[in-house]
Design an enzyme around this catalytic site. Structure first.
Site, PDB file in Angstrom:
ATOM      1  N   LYS B 197       0.839  -1.195   0.000  1.00 22.31           N
ATOM      2  CA  LYS B 197       0.000   0.000   0.000  1.00 22.31           C
ATOM      3  C   LYS B 197       0.877   1.250   0.000  1.00 22.31           C
ATOM      4  CE  LYS B 197      -1.894   2.748   2.885  1.00 22.31           C
ATOM      5  NZ  LYS B 197      -1.973   4.076   2.245  1.00 22.31           N
ATOM      6  N   GLU B 271      10.133   0.788  10.512  1.00 23.19           N
ATOM      7  CA  GLU B 271      11.146   1.829  10.323  1.00 23.19           C
ATOM      8  C   GLU B 271      10.415   3.138  10.542  1.00 23.19           C
ATOM      9  OE1 GLU B 271      12.841   4.652   9.184  1.00 23.19           O
ATOM     10  OE2 GLU B 271      13.109   3.971   7.114  1.00 23.19           O
ATOM     11  N   CYS B 305      13.296  10.493   7.350  1.00 28.61           N
ATOM     12  CA  CYS B 305      13.239  10.002   8.723  1.00 28.61           C
ATOM     13  C   CYS B 305      14.602  10.079   9.396  1.00 28.61           C
ATOM     14  CB  CYS B 305      12.692   8.584   8.758  1.00 28.61           C
ATOM     15  SG  CYS B 305      13.382   7.552   7.483  1.00 28.61           S
ATOM     16  N   GLU B 402      10.020  15.109  16.164  1.00 28.15           N
ATOM     17  CA  GLU B 402      10.334  15.061  14.748  1.00 28.15           C
ATOM     18  C   GLU B 402       9.452  16.063  14.009  1.00 28.15           C
ATOM     19  OE1 GLU B 402       9.317  11.430  12.616  1.00 28.15           O
ATOM     20  OE2 GLU B 402      11.173  11.614  11.486  1.00 28.15           O
TER      21      GLU B 402
END
Lengths: 312, 493
Positions: B197, B271, B305, B402
């Site tokens: 997906k 991850e 990331c 983040e």
């Protein structure tokens, strides 16, 4: 504080103007940065701007044992009017010749605005005693050369005698009088980017108006990463002292594309203030015609064969 | 000084060397008006009946209508994958599997310009990056894992590796095609079939990839692509016939997934987010370190990331580094992602832009000093200028959370011990950077930093042979290298 190897004791850089820390250069990263900048896509009006600028910044060069007054006359004509078919193309910045040919060159370019640069200090090796170098430079200055391109003593530099290199630049600067001093590092013999940076700062400390990559007799010469390392040294000096030092890549620049890539490097490292013949030159013998061909192509949309451009 | 001034007088500053626009042509990409789901090697209409437009971040232009899969659609895709697994793929000679993968890799290389343009169009990243990073790496991953397909027994000697079955994979929007290849390539090499997906905002390169699968004549059902939003991802994760889940995305969703599959025996790799420390020692090659800082945080608008979003500078060079950084930020070219000279593209979505704005406001309220170079933002589309915060304390939210945008927080340290302590003082642990001339210090820092990847004198550098993954809230499991192959295999223990 860990820095690149310190200068030997007994040698002190002048305190005023202060110089930036010597520091170090990372080979992989500097080559990557230069490669990234080389991928800038310069088109249309910006390309024409760059090509026109490249002509105005050029030190048209002949440095052969076989140079004669006739050869110099031809070179000077080409320098003053690079493309007789297109009078909008400007003159180059200077011609660059051996000392013996300075008088002929001066006579030929008189009144045109084109400068005469002479190599000196036992070019290209620099392997003669310092007083002979100084004498040579005084003589060339007396003859009336506008600019002097000296070589550093690579033998002294590579054996760690930095003070000798510095001292020679300083004495040559004194001997050059009003002439502009360009200091050739011969980067192809220095081996590392760390050395290129160190030699740049040493030459600037000694009084260089310009730093120049190469004699043109050794390969590799003015590669993009070497040029970038020197531009960064110039930038650090400017930030530390406010003094603007010029830059001259020379040797191995044969194609207009390389010239444009180099100008992108200057633009993005030092900014638009350096995009002037007063602070940037190309040393080249065979670059000019390729630039002229590209200018013609940009203006007309068509390439002409090399036969349509005079060889000198 | 006097003659310096004279020289300046003689040379007025020439007009700036403006670069004329150099757009990559988008004609090379042919998009359908509307896409179905890619199930069993065929395009099928979604049972949900729902479609929504995927838009270009640069100007909010709708690019194509994309299907939104529901539970039934996901079920059909998983069934197709199971059928393909049972009926041939798992028993195919490994060298045959490799053959298909090599084909896919080569086709990706051949069509790389087309994919690069579409990636920049749909995702907003500069064409320079999709052309020079995303596409070459995506192809490299297929080449790399194709090489392992028939050598699994040598990769894991005496352990009899076998495929796990059907892999359900959910990927993010920051590197759409690259994350697809990170997921699909090891899964196929190990002999699994896949339901993938793509992210809601960036499905188009995955849909174009279906065309590559057909061109490579990959057997139907081996790779199935179901587009949609988080609901489709959730259905895929909880589907009982999926043997292995691989997810790249936010820590929040990662935790939900972990909760959802607890007790099911499904294998999982995650991850997730990061808040990487990029550490500059005073002996570092400063100009190159500044390039590394810029590449660390402004690459892909900071939608990375492993972005080096916390900059730690040794105090003795702090002022110099910050001055160099600000100067360098002034040369970043923000604008049309398809322009070959663009360094910073568009923010991927309105939602992400709002998140960045919110955190930047918080940073200002907390008392950090903000700097943004003068740059004109395009009127249409989603944009955020490169931003740096100085005077940041470890306790500020901008130093903890983040941001996933082009926003850097600068902190200082005095000694290597302090650098390690501060760098590790975060719930994340995905990556870190160390800049120093001293080799021994690089090794000791790499050992002490709790981060899955530690770069020395470089940043954001990837290779298919090198494993990638995190500690703590950055997830677990590795992608890339042999480490990335193991989660797709079962072993005799």
């Amino acid at each position: 504080m860990a820095q690149a190897p310190a200068l030997p004791s007994g040698f002190e850089l002048p305190l005023e103007p202060r110089l930036p820390r010597i520091g170090s250069v990372d080979q992989v990263a500097v080559e990557e940065r230069a490669a990234t900048l080389a991928k800038r896509s310069i088109k249309r009006e910006s390309k024409l701007f760059a090509l026109d600028l490249a002509v105005r910044m050029m030190d048209l060069t002949t440095l052969e044992g076989a140079d004669t007054p006739g050869k110099i006359a031809a070179l000077c004509s080409k320098a003053m009017r690079p493309d007789p078919a297109d009078l909008t193309v400007p003159s180059v910045a200077a011609v660059c010749v051996y000392p013996n040919l300075v008088p002929q060159a001066l006579e030929r370019v008189r009144g045109s605005g084109v400068k005469v640069a002479s190599v000196a200090t036992a070019f290209p090796s620099g392997q003669v005693p310092t007083d002979l170098k100084v004498a040579e430079v005084s003589r060339v200055a007396e003859m009336g050369a506008d600019e002097i391109d000296m070589v550093i003593d690579r033998g002294a530099f590579l054996s760690g005698h930095y003070a000798k290199v510095y001292d020679e630049v300083r004495r040559v600067k004194e001997a050059s009088g009003d002439a502009h001093l360009k200091v050739i590092l011969e980067t192809g013999e220095l081996g590392t980017y760390d050395n290129v940076r160190r030699a740049s700062l040493l030459a600037i400390a000694g009084g260089a108006d310009f730093v120049k990559t190469s004699t043109g007799k050794i390969q590799p010469a003015a590669t993009l990463p070497v040029t970038l390392v020197m531009l960064e040294a110039i930038r650090d000096v400017f930030e530390e002292t406010g003094k603007r030092i010029g830059m001259k890549p020379a040797g191995g620049i044969r194609h207009a594309k390389q010239a444009v890539q180099t100008l992108v490097l200057v633009h993005e490292t030092l900014g638009p203030e350096w995009l002037t013949p007063d602070l940037f030159r190309f040393g080249a013998s065979s670059l000019l015609n390729d630039v002229l061909m590209q200018i013609r192509k940009e203006r007309t949309g068509r390439y002409q064969s090399p036969e349509y451009f005079t060889i000198d | 000084m006097a003659d310096l001034e004279k020289r300046q007088d003689r040379s007025p500053v020439p007009s700036a060397f403006e670069y004329a626009s150099a757009p990559e042509s988008r004609d090379i990409v042919r998009l359908e008006e509307r896409y179905g789901l890619f199930v069993g090697g065929e395009w099928v209409e979604p049972r949900s009946g729902e479609h929504q437009a995927s838009v270009a971040p640069r100007d909010e232009e709708p690019l194509a209508e994309v299907a939104y899969a529901d539970a039934e659609d996901v079920d059909l895709a998983v069934r197709a994958a199971r059928d393909a697994y049972r009926n041939g793929w798992s028993e195919l000679a490994p060298s045959e599997r490799a053959k298909y993968m090599f084909r896919i890799a080569r086709i990706l290389q051949e069509r790389s310009r087309e994919f690069a343009v579409l990636e920049s169009l749909d995702g907003g990243k500069p064409i320079r990056e999709s052309r020079d990073v995303d596409l070459p790496l995506a192809a490299a991953h297929f080449f790399y894992y194709a090489g392992w397909a028939d050598k699994l027994e040598y990769a894991f000697p005496n352990r009899t590796p076998r495929p796990v079955g059907v892999a359900g994979q959910v990927i993010p929007w920051n590197f759409p095609l690259l994350m697809l290849s990170w997921k699909v390539a090891p899964a196929l090499a190990a002999g699994n079939t896949v339901v993938l997906k793509p992210a809601e905002t960036t499905p188009l390169t995955a849909l174009l990839f279906c065309d590559v699968l057909r061109q490579a004549e990959l057997p139907p059902g081996v790779v199935n692509i179901v587009t949609g939003d988080g609901r489709a991802g959730a259905e895929l994760v909880k589907h009982p016939d999926v043997d292995k889940i691989a997810f790249t995305g936010s820590t929040e969703v990662g935790k939900e997934i972990q909760r959802a599959i607890a007790g099911t025996g499904k294998r999982l790799t995650l991850e997730l987010g990061g808040k990487a420390a990029n550490i500059i020692f005073d002996d570092a090659p400063l100009d190159q370190a500044v390039e590394g800082i810029v590449n660390g945080i402004y690459f892909n608008q900071g939608h990375v990331c492993c972005a080096g979003s916390r900059l730690f500078v040794q105090e003795s060079v702090y002022e110099e580094v910050v001055a160099k950084l600000k100067r360098r930020m002034g040369t970043l070219r923000l604008g049309d992602p398809l322009d070959k000279n663009t360094d910073v593209g568009a923010i991927n979505s309105q939602q992400q832009l709002e998140r960045i704005r919110e955190l930047v406001e918080i940073g200002e309220e907390e008392g950090a000093e903000i700097y943004q170079p003068p740059c004109r933002l395009p009127e249409k589309g989603w944009w955020f200028p490169p931003t740096v915060f100085t005077n940041v304390a470890q306790s500020y939210r901008i130093a903890q959370e983040e941001i996933f945008g082009p926003v850097l927080s600068v902190l200082t340290f005095r000694t290597p011990d302090e650098a390690v302590e501060k760098a590790n003082n975060t719930p994340y642990g995905l990556s870190a950077g160390v800049w120093t001339e001293k080799g021994s210090r690089i090794l000791s820092m790499a050992q002490r930093l709790r981060a899955g990847v530690v770069w020395a004198n470089t940043y954001n550098r990837f290779d298919p042979a090198s494993p990638f993954g995190g500690y703590k809230e950055s997830g677990f499991g590795r992608e890339g290298g042999l480490h990335g192959l193991a989660p797709y295999l079962e072993f005799d223990e």
